[in-house]
Design a protein around this motif. Structure first.
Motif, mmCIF file in Angstrom:
data_model
loop_
_atom_site.group_PDB
_atom_site.id
_atom_site.type_symbol
_atom_site.label_atom_id
_atom_site.label_comp_id
_atom_site.label_asym_id
_atom_site.label_seq_id
_atom_site.Cartn_x
_atom_site.Cartn_y
_atom_site.Cartn_z
ATOM 1 N N LYS A 3 0.812 -1.209 0.000
ATOM 2 C CA LYS A 3 0.000 0.000 0.000
ATOM 3 C C LYS A 3 0.852 1.269 0.000
ATOM 4 C CE LYS A 3 -4.064 1.804 2.300
ATOM 5 N NZ LYS A 3 -4.991 1.615 3.396
ATOM 6 N N SER A 4 2.032 1.217 0.605
ATOM 7 C CA SER A 4 2.862 2.421 0.700
ATOM 8 C C SER A 4 3.323 2.889 -0.669
ATOM 9 C CB SER A 4 4.066 2.170 1.604
ATOM 10 O OG SER A 4 4.911 1.193 1.053
ATOM 11 N N ARG A 5 3.583 1.968 -1.586
ATOM 12 C CA ARG A 5 4.013 2.366 -2.929
ATOM 13 C C ARG A 5 2.890 3.103 -3.643
ATOM 14 N NH1 ARG A 5 6.938 -1.348 -7.400
ATOM 15 N NH2 ARG A 5 8.752 -0.110 -6.932
ATOM 16 N N ILE A 7 0.488 4.814 -2.340
ATOM 17 C CA ILE A 7 0.315 6.128 -1.725
ATOM 18 C C ILE A 7 1.375 7.091 -2.225
ATOM 19 C CG2 ILE A 7 0.457 7.371 0.464
ATOM 20 C CD1 ILE A 7 -0.871 4.916 1.762
ATOM 21 N N LYS A 8 2.622 6.630 -2.320
ATOM 22 C CA LYS A 8 3.703 7.481 -2.806
ATOM 23 C C LYS A 8 3.505 7.849 -4.271
ATOM 24 C CE LYS A 8 7.144 5.878 0.467
ATOM 25 N NZ LYS A 8 8.412 5.180 0.667
ATOM 26 N N ARG A 11 0.751 10.465 -4.461
ATOM 27 C CA ARG A 11 1.235 11.748 -3.944
ATOM 28 C C ARG A 11 2.146 12.437 -4.962
ATOM 29 N NH1 ARG A 11 3.655 10.610 1.261
ATOM 30 N NH2 ARG A 11 1.492 10.408 1.916
#
Length: 64
Positions: A3-5, A7-8, A11
């Motif tokens: 999930k962090s990828r 989100i980045k 953004r």
């Protein structure tokens, strides 16, 4: 972890969209060329994800 990828990517795509709003279009291929000029040294997958997010945002009529 995965999930962090996403989100980045979202953004970064939003930052590019706001900074280069005058050069972004509804066409995926034109946006892909723009991303190639702006983002240096990224992988093909990252570029395609950025381009897809920017094109989708433009087609939906979302503005900064």
């Amino acid at each position: 972890m995965g999930k962090s990828r996403k989100i980045k990517i979202k953004r970064l795509a939003d930052e590019i969209f706001e900074k280069y709003i005058d050069r972004v279009s509804n066409n995926y291929d034109e946006n892909k060329q723009l991303i190639d000029e702006i983002v240096v040294g990224s992988s093909k997958t990252i570029r395609n994800m950025l381009t897809g997010h920017i094109t989708r945002r433009m087609n939906q009529g979302l503005s900064p």
